[in-house]
Design a protein around this motif. Structure first.
Motif, mmCIF file in Angstrom:
data_model
loop_
_atom_site.group_PDB
_atom_site.id
_atom_site.type_symbol
_atom_site.label_atom_id
_atom_site.label_comp_id
_atom_site.label_asym_id
_atom_site.label_seq_id
_atom_site.Cartn_x
_atom_site.Cartn_y
_atom_site.Cartn_z
ATOM 1 N N UNK B 204 0.840 -1.204 0.000
ATOM 2 C CA UNK B 204 0.000 0.000 0.000
ATOM 3 C C UNK B 204 0.875 1.255 0.000
ATOM 4 N N UNK B 205 1.885 1.241 0.850
ATOM 5 C CA UNK B 205 2.761 2.400 0.982
ATOM 6 C C UNK B 205 4.213 1.953 0.832
ATOM 7 N N UNK B 206 5.036 2.806 0.283
ATOM 8 C CA UNK B 206 6.444 2.462 0.076
ATOM 9 C C UNK B 206 7.326 3.609 0.571
ATOM 10 N N UNK B 207 8.272 3.283 1.430
ATOM 11 C CA UNK B 207 9.204 4.272 1.964
ATOM 12 C C UNK B 207 10.614 3.892 1.519
ATOM 13 N N UNK B 208 11.309 4.842 0.933
ATOM 14 C CA UNK B 208 12.694 4.618 0.535
ATOM 15 C C UNK B 208 13.611 5.166 1.626
ATOM 16 N N UNK B 209 14.569 4.363 2.054
ATOM 17 C CA UNK B 209 15.572 4.824 3.014
ATOM 18 C C UNK B 209 16.916 4.779 2.301
ATOM 19 N N UNK B 210 17.579 5.934 2.212
ATOM 20 C CA UNK B 210 18.851 5.978 1.480
ATOM 21 C C UNK B 210 19.899 6.741 2.272
ATOM 22 N N UNK B 211 21.175 6.499 1.953
ATOM 23 C CA UNK B 211 22.238 7.315 2.551
ATOM 24 C C UNK B 211 23.002 8.069 1.461
ATOM 25 N N UNK B 212 22.415 8.084 0.265
ATOM 26 C CA UNK B 212 23.059 8.844 -0.808
ATOM 27 C C UNK B 212 21.991 9.417 -1.730
ATOM 28 N N UNK B 213 21.688 10.693 -1.505
ATOM 29 C CA UNK B 213 20.690 11.370 -2.317
ATOM 30 C C UNK B 213 21.367 11.872 -3.590
ATOM 31 N N UNK B 214 20.807 11.514 -4.747
ATOM 32 C CA UNK B 214 21.415 11.948 -6.010
ATOM 33 C C UNK B 214 20.426 12.820 -6.781
ATOM 34 N N UNK B 215 20.933 13.474 -7.811
ATOM 35 C CA UNK B 215 20.090 14.363 -8.611
ATOM 36 C C UNK B 215 18.970 13.589 -9.302
ATOM 37 N N UNK B 216 17.826 14.233 -9.432
ATOM 38 C CA UNK B 216 16.708 13.683 -10.198
ATOM 39 C C UNK B 216 17.036 13.806 -11.686
ATOM 40 N N UNK B 217 16.724 12.846 -12.510
ATOM 41 C CA UNK B 217 16.194 11.516 -12.210
ATOM 42 C C UNK B 217 17.303 10.472 -12.118
ATOM 43 N N UNK B 218 17.193 9.581 -11.128
ATOM 44 C CA UNK B 218 18.177 8.528 -10.897
ATOM 45 C C UNK B 218 17.837 7.353 -11.808
#
Lengths: 99, 519
Positions: B204-218
């Motif tokens: 139903x819901x999706x959460x992304x957990x990351x330690x490296x945010x990159x420019x859109x679009x990945x």
């Protein structure tokens, strides 16, 4: 045979057992094994049989088994007992009490 | 009720249409109605989905007590995300009665054992269960029996609605601000994200957990933003040292090499060993070493491998680079060589767990597999394999893709030493059946080879090639002559885990073990 002083044989490596004997009254066995549920009974039997063969009647014996085969357990018990009464230096009765 | 592998399945589990295992391909041709998640519409243009903390993401997604959270295990023993999320849910939000549905769980998740003992986590669905968690579940401390599924059985169960995921958590080595994720380009790279794909589509819901945010679009994204509700940026999602080993090394152990050579000989003796054949192997000592010998036989015969699937490691990537295998299709990476290669080396592709092994979809890769080489904790004289429970009856393993590849492949070879310490690998009855014997074809041990009597065609192949083999009973007796005949394990009635066959029927149960006394 009489246990005269504490003695140890074996290691805690996988497929070995560490056997410690100490003077005591009657036989008392403390057993820990990585294969306790499947071989605990057989290890206990092997240890007690070996002591009987060596004529040990009074002894506290601790066995920490890491999956040793029967032959290894026997050898470690024999060695600990012989060390405990100073008989491991020479004239080991190969084929006699030790087999 | 007794099932097709002779295991007694308690009646209370046979409700809501659940059946006992009936044999290979029993569900073939039946229909399933696929489940559909209830997802939130994001119609209004949105700059970013980034929220401050895991707790914020949980609140945004309406996390409640009694929910099922899903996780994937690409970060392996280095994973921080399962513990991080469960801590926020239980300790910050005060949630209870939680179920964890993970593609696998391992040594990294010992802290969850505490939540099980406190009664806060009441359900576990997973492939692997080990360490502290295996011990507390085996001790009967989880409120409901754990459900153990293969890597193909899990996406099947999700698609069929047997597992409903309320919130899926994606451990993403890189993500952009709206949740397009990739397994490479960050500091905790894991390569393939295949196991997470079904979760992202059916939760139903999706959460992304990351330690490296990159420019859109990945791009190209393994998990797409169209499925993602929120993105949380944390300091670290895992310990890179434990995510991927430096390089899976081929064993130098002469016993392993001897068995590996026998495996390669068996493979080369079959009619499936022809140009373009397909292959999967595990990363265990002798399984991986089989690559080495197989290459020799391929060169001799002047043939190439068409494709290889599975958990991938360096030696297979090496074959791809040398042009000896056409394509690698990859659901998980085990070492840095594989992580660095996926989607970069031409011919090295990513696939989902469903695409890999799901028995209920229309074209899983395992169904086109010629050979698979697998390990075993135990194998019995009916060729049933156990890769889940130790000889003491405690949960400490994982079916993984074992049952799926064994069932799908034309020739499934199990390679294992005859004994390990004082444990007989070849035995009378395995503790738990994780892969049914009707899917296993050949057993290679250091004391000899045995072929399943269900495969007279393979027996003929080995005979023609002059490869010696013996009845499996002989190997069992040999093992017992060395280690002694083990006592039967003593169980209590309480079922602590249910082992689902890949088709959703019940293959076996694990009960609570009785405390042992030598008297």
């Amino acid at each position: 045979m009489r246990i005269e002083r504490p003695a140890v044989a074996g290691t805690l490596e996988s497929s070995d057992a560490m056997v410690t004997v100490e003077p005591g009254e009657g036989l008392s066995l403390e057993l820990a094994s990585s294969v306790m549920n499947t071989y605990g009974r057989q290890i206990k039997e092997t240890v007690l049989e070996t002591l009987k063969r060596l004529g040990v009647e009074d002894c506290f014996i601790s066995v920490v088994d890491k999956g040793a085969l029967d032959c290894t357990i026997k050898a470690r018990v024999e060695c600990a007992v012989f060390r405990s009464c100073g008989l491991s230096e020479k004239d080991i009765p190969w084929g006699g009490e030790v087999r | 009720m007794k099932n097709a592998v002779g295991r007694d399945i308690p009646e209370f589990l046979l409700k809501d249409g659940k059946e006992v295992y009936q044999g290979k391909n029993y569900m073939d041709g039946k229909f399933i109605k696929k489940a559909s998640p209830t997802t939130r519409r994001y119609e209004k243009p949105q700059e970013s989905k980034i929220v401050g903390t895991i707790a914020d993401a949980l609140k945004l997604c309406g996390a409640k007590s009694g929910m099922t959270f899903s996780f994937h295990h690409h970060l392996r023993d280095g994973d921080y995300v399962v513990n991080m999320v469960m801590k926020a849910a239980i300790e910050e939000l005060g949630l209870e009665d939680m179920t964890i549905a993970a593609t696998s769980l391992g040594a990294a998740h010992d802290p969850i054992a505490e939540y099980i003992e406190q009664g806060k986590v009441v359900g576990i669905q997973t492939s692997g269960i080990r360490g502290r968690m295996g011990e507390v579940v085996s001790a009967g401390k989880l409120k409901t029996p754990a459900v153990i599924r293969s890597h193909g059985g899990r996406p099947r169960a999700i698609e069929a609605g047997e597992v409903h995921i309320d919130i899926a958590f994606i451990a993403a080595p890189t993500s952009d601000c709206v949740g397009n994720c990739r397994g490479i380009g960050g500091k905790s790279d894991c390569g393939s994200m295949g196991y997470a794909m079904t979760d992202a589509r059916y939760a139903d819901r999706v959460v992304v957990v990351t330690d490296c945010l990159v420019d859109f679009p990945n791009m190209p994204a393994s998990i797409e933003a169209i499925d993602v509700d929120a993105v949380v940026v944390t300091d670290s999602i895992g310990d890179p040292k434990k995510i991927a080993s430096a390089a899976a090394r081929i064993s130098q152990n002469p016993r392993d090499l001897m068995m590996a050579e026998d495996v390669a000989k068996v493979i080369a003796s079959t009619p499936y060993f022809r140009d373009g054949f397909s292959f999967q192997t595990g990363v265990g000592g002798p399984s991986l070493a089989a690559n080495l010998f197989l290459e020799k036989f391929m060169d001799e015969k002047g043939i190439k491998m068409g494709w290889s699937i599975g958990g991938i490691c360096g030696p297979m990537v090496e074959l791809l680079k040398k042009g000896k295998v056409g394509k690698i299709i990859d659901v998980q990476d085990f070492d840095l060589d594989a992580v660095r290669s996926i989607n970069r080396t031409p011919g090295h592709y990513e696939m989902s767990a469903s695409q890999y092994a799901d028995p209920a979809n229309k074209g899983a890769f395992v169904n086109k597999l010629d050979f698979v080489v697998l390990a075993a904790l135990e194998i019995d004289t009916d060729f049933n394999v156990n890769v889940l429970t130790g000889s003491d009856g405690v949960l400490r393993g994982a079916p993984g893709g074992h049952p799926d590849t064994a069932a799908g492949s034309k020739c499934c070879v199990i390679v294992t030493p005859l004994i390990r310490g004082r444990m007989a690998t070849v035995c009378e009855h395995v503790v738990t059946v994780t892969t049914p014997g009707d899917c296993v074809d050949v057993l290679v041990t250091d004391y000899g080879i045995a072929v399943n009597p269900l495969r007279p065609d393979l027996i003929e192949c080995l005979d023609r090639a002059g490869i010696k083999h013996v009845p499996i009973e002989e190997l069992k007796e040999k093992a017992y002559s060395i280690v002694g005949r083990p006592d039967e394990l003593q169980w209590e009635d309480r079922v602590v885990a249910v082992l689902e066959a890949r088709d959703g029927t019940i293959l076996d149960v694990v009960r609570k073990i009785k405390p042992y006394t030598a008297d």
